[in-house]
Motif scaffolding. Sequence first.
Motif, mmCIF file in Angstrom:
data_model
loop_
_atom_site.group_PDB
_atom_site.id
_atom_site.type_symbol
_atom_site.label_atom_id
_atom_site.label_comp_id
_atom_site.label_asym_id
_atom_site.label_seq_id
_atom_site.Cartn_x
_atom_site.Cartn_y
_atom_site.Cartn_z
ATOM 1 N N ARG A 17 0.833 -1.201 0.000
ATOM 2 C CA ARG A 17 0.000 0.000 0.000
ATOM 3 C C ARG A 17 0.871 1.256 0.000
ATOM 4 N NH1 ARG A 17 -3.890 -0.770 4.920
ATOM 5 N NH2 ARG A 17 -2.548 -2.536 5.446
ATOM 6 N N ASP A 18 1.980 1.199 0.748
ATOM 7 C CA ASP A 18 2.900 2.335 0.763
ATOM 8 C C ASP A 18 3.541 2.534 -0.607
ATOM 9 O OD1 ASP A 18 2.328 2.703 3.422
ATOM 10 O OD2 ASP A 18 4.163 1.738 4.151
ATOM 11 N N LEU A 19 3.927 1.438 -1.255
ATOM 12 C CA LEU A 19 4.521 1.531 -2.589
ATOM 13 C C LEU A 19 3.521 2.121 -3.582
ATOM 14 C CD1 LEU A 19 6.706 0.931 -4.717
ATOM 15 C CD2 LEU A 19 5.817 -1.430 -4.819
ATOM 16 N N ALA A 20 2.286 1.650 -3.539
ATOM 17 C CA ALA A 20 1.260 2.170 -4.446
ATOM 18 C C ALA A 20 1.010 3.660 -4.194
ATOM 19 C CB ALA A 20 -0.029 1.377 -4.284
ATOM 20 N N GLU A 21 1.049 4.067 -2.941
ATOM 21 C CA GLU A 21 0.823 5.473 -2.622
ATOM 22 C C GLU A 21 1.981 6.341 -3.111
ATOM 23 O OE1 GLU A 21 -1.225 8.814 -0.972
ATOM 24 O OE2 GLU A 21 -1.779 6.838 -1.744
ATOM 25 N N ARG A 22 3.216 5.857 -2.959
ATOM 26 C CA ARG A 22 4.367 6.605 -3.491
ATOM 27 C C ARG A 22 4.262 6.735 -5.005
ATOM 28 N NH1 ARG A 22 7.419 3.126 -0.353
ATOM 29 N NH2 ARG A 22 8.572 2.330 -2.160
ATOM 30 N N ALA A 23 3.847 5.662 -5.656
ATOM 31 C CA ALA A 23 3.687 5.701 -7.114
ATOM 32 C C ALA A 23 2.585 6.667 -7.520
ATOM 33 C CB ALA A 23 3.387 4.302 -7.643
ATOM 34 N N PHE A 421 0.940 -3.158 -17.055
ATOM 35 C CA PHE A 421 0.480 -1.789 -16.920
ATOM 36 C C PHE A 421 1.047 -1.183 -15.635
ATOM 37 C CE2 PHE A 421 -2.452 1.403 -15.266
ATOM 38 C CZ PHE A 421 -2.581 2.252 -16.354
ATOM 39 N N SER A 422 0.992 -1.940 -14.544
ATOM 40 C CA SER A 422 1.524 -1.463 -13.271
ATOM 41 C C SER A 422 3.010 -1.150 -13.377
ATOM 42 C CB SER A 422 1.295 -2.508 -12.184
ATOM 43 O OG SER A 422 -0.072 -2.827 -12.056
ATOM 44 N N GLU A 423 3.725 -2.004 -14.080
ATOM 45 C CA GLU A 423 5.169 -1.800 -14.212
ATOM 46 C C GLU A 423 5.490 -0.551 -15.022
ATOM 47 O OE1 GLU A 423 9.144 -4.372 -15.351
ATOM 48 O OE2 GLU A 423 7.213 -5.389 -15.165
ATOM 49 N N LEU A 424 4.704 -0.267 -16.035
ATOM 50 C CA LEU A 424 4.925 0.957 -16.804
ATOM 51 C C LEU A 424 4.686 2.184 -15.919
ATOM 52 C CD1 LEU A 424 5.565 2.417 -19.432
ATOM 53 C CD2 LEU A 424 3.177 2.091 -20.129
ATOM 54 N N TRP A 425 3.655 2.160 -15.081
ATOM 55 C CA TRP A 425 3.425 3.278 -14.161
ATOM 56 C C TRP A 425 4.613 3.420 -13.203
ATOM 57 C CZ3 TRP A 425 -1.138 6.394 -13.395
ATOM 58 C CH2 TRP A 425 -1.022 7.281 -12.329
ATOM 59 N N LEU A 426 5.075 2.298 -12.617
ATOM 60 C CA LEU A 426 6.216 2.353 -11.700
ATOM 61 C C LEU A 426 7.458 2.901 -12.392
ATOM 62 C CD1 LEU A 426 5.734 -1.056 -9.862
ATOM 63 C CD2 LEU A 426 5.349 1.207 -8.895
ATOM 64 N N ASP A 427 7.637 2.549 -13.657
ATOM 65 C CA ASP A 427 8.767 3.057 -14.429
ATOM 66 C C ASP A 427 8.688 4.584 -14.548
ATOM 67 O OD1 ASP A 427 11.058 2.546 -16.423
ATOM 68 O OD2 ASP A 427 9.616 3.640 -17.655
ATOM 69 N N LEU A 428 7.533 5.094 -14.885
ATOM 70 C CA LEU A 428 7.355 6.539 -14.998
ATOM 71 C C LEU A 428 7.510 7.240 -13.643
ATOM 72 C CD1 LEU A 428 4.431 6.632 -17.544
ATOM 73 C CD2 LEU A 428 6.518 7.993 -17.746
ATOM 74 N N LEU A 431 10.152 4.207 -9.834
ATOM 75 C CA LEU A 431 10.113 3.144 -8.832
ATOM 76 C C LEU A 431 10.209 1.767 -9.490
ATOM 77 C CD1 LEU A 431 7.195 4.594 -6.679
ATOM 78 C CD2 LEU A 431 9.606 4.507 -6.021
ATOM 79 N N SER A 432 10.955 1.670 -10.566
ATOM 80 C CA SER A 432 11.041 0.415 -11.316
ATOM 81 C C SER A 432 11.494 -0.725 -10.428
ATOM 82 C CB SER A 432 12.017 0.561 -12.483
ATOM 83 O OG SER A 432 11.504 1.430 -13.452
ATOM 84 N N PRO A 433 10.930 -1.909 -10.630
ATOM 85 C CA PRO A 433 11.340 -3.070 -9.833
ATOM 86 C C PRO A 433 12.803 -3.413 -10.034
ATOM 87 C CG PRO A 433 9.312 -3.514 -11.046
ATOM 88 C CD PRO A 433 9.860 -2.224 -11.574
ATOM 89 N N THR A 434 13.393 -4.009 -9.004
ATOM 90 C CA THR A 434 14.715 -4.602 -9.161
ATOM 91 C C THR A 434 14.678 -5.545 -10.355
ATOM 92 O OG1 THR A 434 15.186 -4.477 -6.807
ATOM 93 C CG2 THR A 434 16.386 -6.131 -8.052
ATOM 94 N N PRO A 435 15.691 -5.559 -11.191
ATOM 95 C CA PRO A 435 15.604 -6.361 -12.420
ATOM 96 C C PRO A 435 15.375 -7.845 -12.148
ATOM 97 C CG PRO A 435 17.558 -4.945 -12.442
ATOM 98 C CD PRO A 435 16.961 -4.837 -11.092
#
Length: 443
Positions: A17-23, A421-428, A431-435
């Motif tokens: 939830r914290d990650l989603a809020e930061r995004a 879709f979620s990963e593209l938002w995180l990229d923008l 907050l991209s995931p660890t590879p």
Amino acid sequence: MTPHDPAPDRRLPQALRDLAERARKAQVGAGPRAAACFARCFADTWLTSMRPTADGDVFVITGDIPAMWLRDSAAQVRPYLPAAADPEVGGVLRGVLRRQVRCVLIDPYANAFNVTADGAGAGYPDEPRPGPRIWERKYELDSLCAPLQVGYALWRATGSLEHVDEEFARACRAVLKVMRTEQDHEARSSYTFRRVGGPAAGDTLPRGGRGAPVAVTGMSWSGFRPSDDRCAYGYPVASNALAAVSLHGLGELASAAGRAALAAEASALSAELAAAVRAYGTMAHQGERVYAYEVDGLGGALLMDDANVPSLLSLPYLGWCTPDDPLYLRTREAVLGPANPWFFQGRAARGIGSPHTPESFVWPIALAMQGLTSSDRDEKLRLLELLAATDGGTGLMHESFHVDDPTRFTRPWFGWANAMFSELWLDLAGLSPTPLYPALPGA
């Protein structure tokens, strides 16, 4: 439980939830419709698709198909990696990896599995008949990369080597054995696949289920593509590139865990596959070299791309090359245009589809991948907004939709597309995931 309804006992952990809020708070620049899509897509796999078992692992269904694909499940959990250091999130992701490992040990040639040994399957009379824990036994090289990717990513995200146990090592040795065997499919492999009766009989591999002829090239053979469609030629180039990258990561991971022999074997095979892709994996197109989608080592090559990942479009995302690599850029231009028979455009969208779905249907996975591999932030944002605008009014992604009418779509519940879709938002959002994939030397 109906599609997309959370299981009664599931909740999103505070760390997610914290990650989603930061995004959400990041200066992404997207509108409210895209933001609502992100909130729903990000939570989807965690709340609806995970099945913790009594054996201490976590089964992940694809969505509206109650089976676990190794490739899909790796993609579905990727957006949660930025929070993997949290004990609850990390514990669940290790459970998913544990299930992937056990699936490989059941049958490394299978692509999809059942939650129990109930004999449920895809519903076709396949030959040879798969075991009771197997949904489908289509051999797909990229599937074997999934536990290697997740194992590497967990290490990178948490610093922990807890998951590199003997069970993980045995699965990795099984992966290496199959990839080695399939470097000489004609002489060394006993794998066949025949699907008997009905329209799905088109999945049967030619020559009695062995597949079209191939020469030894150093690449590893695959019967089927990431789309679950049979290969026209035996060596899918992007899958071999992914295997080279994943094995390189396994070499790093195994070395860190003190498993020197496994590390050496993985690194050696990685180098062989990478050299073979560079030697045999390209073709001529309009007077220049581009990557082929598939080759056979006998002169056959296929110019196309498919929406499913690994794809030619996804090569930088996979860690195979950089986004500005000239060979990749020429390939990207070819597959995002009329040279690719599975590229479609219409009033609502333009993008890559698949022979797996009807003509003129494009895939959100491919649109998200186009954004993730772009160096242009404006293009990333445009594609994010396009994806939200073509959700068919559902607030979720689908397998594919018609380029003129997004309310015509396939698969209402598809976890992989929601994750992309979620990963593209995180990229923008930065907050991209660890590879899941390390960068290959020379990339």
